[in-house]
Write an enzyme that holds these catalytic residues in place. Sequence first.
Site, PDB file in Angstrom:
ATOM      1  N   SER A   1       3.723 -14.414  11.038  1.00 24.34           N
ATOM      2  CA  SER A   1       4.619 -13.373  11.486  1.00 24.34           C
ATOM      3  C   SER A   1       5.048 -13.576  12.831  1.00 24.34           C
ATOM      4  O   SER A   1       4.436 -14.097  13.508  1.00 24.34           O
ATOM      5  CB  SER A   1       3.770 -11.908  11.452  1.00 24.34           C
ATOM      6  OG  SER A   1       4.641 -10.837  11.926  1.00 24.34           O
TER       7      SER A   1
ATOM      8  N   TYR B   1      -3.972  -7.261  12.636  1.00 26.29           N
ATOM      9  CA  TYR B   1      -2.713  -8.250  12.081  1.00 26.29           C
ATOM     10  C   TYR B   1      -2.041  -9.242  12.938  1.00 26.29           C
ATOM     11  O   TYR B   1      -2.427 -10.316  12.371  1.00 26.29           O
ATOM     12  CB  TYR B   1      -1.736  -7.375  11.364  1.00 26.29           C
ATOM     13  CG  TYR B   1      -0.813  -8.101  10.535  1.00 26.29           C
ATOM     14  CD1 TYR B   1      -1.011  -8.504   9.300  1.00 26.29           C
ATOM     15  CD2 TYR B   1       0.613  -7.891  11.077  1.00 26.29           C
ATOM     16  CE1 TYR B   1       0.162  -9.561   8.799  1.00 26.29           C
ATOM     17  CE2 TYR B   1       1.595  -8.713  10.763  1.00 26.29           C
ATOM     18  CZ  TYR B   1       1.527  -9.351   9.404  1.00 26.29           C
ATOM     19  OH  TYR B   1       2.383 -10.103   8.694  1.00 26.29           O
TER      20      TYR B   1
HETATM   21  N1  LIG Z   1       7.591  -7.767   4.833  1.00 25.09           N
HETATM   22  C1  LIG Z   1       7.415  -8.113   6.371  1.00 25.09           C
HETATM   23  O1  LIG Z   1       8.125  -7.222   7.190  1.00 25.09           O
HETATM   24  C2  LIG Z   1       6.684  -9.157   6.972  1.00 25.09           C
HETATM   25  C3  LIG Z   1       6.983  -9.631   8.324  1.00 25.09           C
HETATM   26  C4  LIG Z   1       6.315 -10.888   8.635  1.00 25.09           C
HETATM   27  C5  LIG Z   1       5.338 -11.493   7.860  1.00 25.09           C
HETATM   28  N2  LIG Z   1       5.094 -11.146   6.696  1.00 25.09           N
HETATM   29  C6  LIG Z   1       4.224 -12.081   6.035  1.00 25.09           C
HETATM   30  O2  LIG Z   1       4.772 -12.312   4.816  1.00 25.09           O
HETATM   31  C7  LIG Z   1       3.729 -12.682   3.718  1.00 25.09           C
HETATM   32  C8  LIG Z   1       4.403 -11.857   2.450  1.00 25.09           C
HETATM   33  O3  LIG Z   1       4.509 -10.417   2.561  1.00 25.09           O
HETATM   34  P1  LIG Z   1       5.381  -9.322   1.957  1.00 25.09           P
HETATM   35  O4  LIG Z   1       6.290  -8.563   2.745  1.00 25.09           O
HETATM   36  O5  LIG Z   1       6.185 -10.071   0.939  1.00 25.09           O
HETATM   37  O6  LIG Z   1       4.261  -8.273   1.564  1.00 25.09           O
HETATM   38  P2  LIG Z   1       3.912  -7.855   0.014  1.00 25.09           P
HETATM   39  O7  LIG Z   1       5.281  -7.048  -0.468  1.00 25.09           O
HETATM   40  O8  LIG Z   1       2.957  -6.583   0.629  1.00 25.09           O
HETATM   41  O9  LIG Z   1       3.331  -8.804  -0.804  1.00 25.09           O
HETATM   42  C9  LIG Z   1       2.200  -9.384  -0.439  1.00 25.09           C
HETATM   43  C10 LIG Z   1       1.716 -10.591  -1.610  1.00 25.09           C
HETATM   44  O10 LIG Z   1       0.455 -10.990  -1.086  1.00 25.09           O
HETATM   45  C11 LIG Z   1      -0.463 -10.918  -2.298  1.00 25.09           C
HETATM   46  N3  LIG Z   1      -1.714 -10.763  -1.833  1.00 25.09           N
HETATM   47  C12 LIG Z   1      -2.276  -9.918  -0.997  1.00 25.09           C
HETATM   48  N4  LIG Z   1      -3.595 -10.116  -0.927  1.00 25.09           N
HETATM   49  C13 LIG Z   1      -3.820 -11.029  -1.797  1.00 25.09           C
HETATM   50  C14 LIG Z   1      -5.090 -11.501  -1.880  1.00 25.09           C
HETATM   51  N5  LIG Z   1      -6.365 -11.431  -1.709  1.00 25.09           N
HETATM   52  N6  LIG Z   1      -5.140 -12.811  -2.979  1.00 25.09           N
HETATM   53  C15 LIG Z   1      -4.089 -13.002  -3.459  1.00 25.09           C
HETATM   54  N7  LIG Z   1      -2.749 -12.641  -3.256  1.00 25.09           N
HETATM   55  C16 LIG Z   1      -2.727 -11.627  -2.418  1.00 25.09           C
HETATM   56  C17 LIG Z   1       0.090  -9.593  -3.164  1.00 25.09           C
HETATM   57  O11 LIG Z   1      -0.182  -9.915  -4.424  1.00 25.09           O
HETATM   58  P3  LIG Z   1      -1.428  -9.249  -5.228  1.00 25.09           P
HETATM   59  O12 LIG Z   1      -1.108  -7.803  -4.792  1.00 25.09           O
HETATM   60  O13 LIG Z   1      -0.911  -8.936  -6.630  1.00 25.09           O
HETATM   61  O14 LIG Z   1      -2.712  -9.992  -5.058  1.00 25.09           O
HETATM   62  C18 LIG Z   1       1.607 -10.055  -2.912  1.00 25.09           C
HETATM   63  O15 LIG Z   1       2.329 -10.638  -3.988  1.00 25.09           O
HETATM   64  C19 LIG Z   1       2.446 -12.011   4.146  1.00 25.09           C
HETATM   65  O16 LIG Z   1       1.717 -13.159   4.846  1.00 25.09           O
HETATM   66  C20 LIG Z   1       3.033 -11.189   5.536  1.00 25.09           C
HETATM   67  O17 LIG Z   1       2.039 -11.066   6.458  1.00 25.09           O
HETATM   68  C21 LIG Z   1       5.807  -9.815   5.985  1.00 25.09           C
END
Ligand SMILES: NC(=O)c1ccc[n+]([C@@H]2O[C@H](COP(=O)([O-])OP(=O)(O)OC[C@H]3O[C@@H](n4cnc5c(N)ncnc54)[C@H](OP(=O)(O)O)[C@@H]3O)[C@@H](O)[C@H]2O)c1
Length: 269
Positions: free
Chosen positions: A139, A153
């Site tokens: 991030s 985080y």
């Molecule tokens: N959205 C943002 O603003 C943002 C910004 C910067 C970085 N990121 C990073 O981008 C990545 C994806 O985030 P996102 O925005 O797509 O969030 P999201 O919509 O909450 O999706 C998170 C994904 O991670 C999976 N997950 C969470 N805990 C897990 C576990 N213990 N085992 C296996 N899978 C797990 C969830 O699936 P299940 O619940 O089915 O396990 C889901 O598919 C993350 O690393 C996040 O930190 C996001």
Amino acid sequence: MNAEKKRVAVVTGASGGIGEALAKELGRRGWLVTLAARREEELRRVAAEMPSKTAVVVADVTRRADVERIREETLRVFGHVDAWINNAGRGIAKPTLELTDDDVDEMITVNVKSALYGMQAIIPYFQAQDAGHLVNVSSFLGRVPLASIRSAYSAAKAALNSLTANLRMDLAATHPAVHVSLVMPGIVSTSFAKNVRGGAPPPGAVTPAGPPPALPNAPAGAMTPQTAEEVASQIADLLDTPTAELYTNPAHPEIARAFASNPGSLKGG
Ligand SMILES: NC(=O)c1ccc[n+]([C@@H]2O[C@H](COP(=O)([O-])OP(=O)(O)OC[C@H]3O[C@@H](n4cnc5c(N)ncnc54)[C@H](OP(=O)(O)O)[C@@H]3O)[C@@H](O)[C@H]2O)c1
């Protein structure tokens, strides 16, 4: 083209958000994809919408054995692996002084140890074939901790940034054809904010989605949300042209440079 000739990618956190969008984008580009996450129903939904062959692995990436099973199942179904994207992660909505031991432990487990398990599961395989691409989705907060409500985080993602850099250094010396990339998205319109530990922050809290009080003189667009599809396309491009680091928001390299030269400049809200 038979399955052996097609590129194979593992995407963790593929049941929604960036991971789902990335899996679909890779499928459109001809990759075969392993979808991994905990929610089987969502994984099956994504698999049904994929334009290419998939493997579905229900796995909790905070468990080393589950992550090793993702590798084994991918090799069983597709026969080889070309790219592994550690994308699963979770945020938090608590400032530093309110953090509990459990808060910190979960942030480290889900954002750092999960990716470490992925690196340790696949890199020896990449070393043996002298090819492969490991991508850690971090991030921008791991580089510039501008949202204090995301405290632990941001700290966990900063740790991930360091592990990624150290792995890249080690491989550059011995296996230059094994690539290691760090992706630092800014704000992406997914369920991330809803899924954070502790729930969505209270109204008025300083969040990454809120106004940018921590960023005086921030360039235009610094807090503009991206779509998951936009970020997915950038990561897919990265797999075609490996680079060490990717800021998905074009305004962020300038902010990172300003922060590095004057870390005390961040202001609270
Ligand atoms: N959205 C943002 O603003 C943002 C910004 C910067 C970085 N990121 C990073 O981008 C990545 C994806 O985030 P996102 O925005 O797509 O969030 P999201 O919509 O909450 O999706 C998170 C994904 O991670 C999976 N997950 C969470 N805990 C897990 C576990 N213990 N085992 C296996 N899978 C797990 C969830 O699936 P299940 O619940 O089915 O396990 C889901 O598919 C993350 O690393 C996040 O930190 C996001």
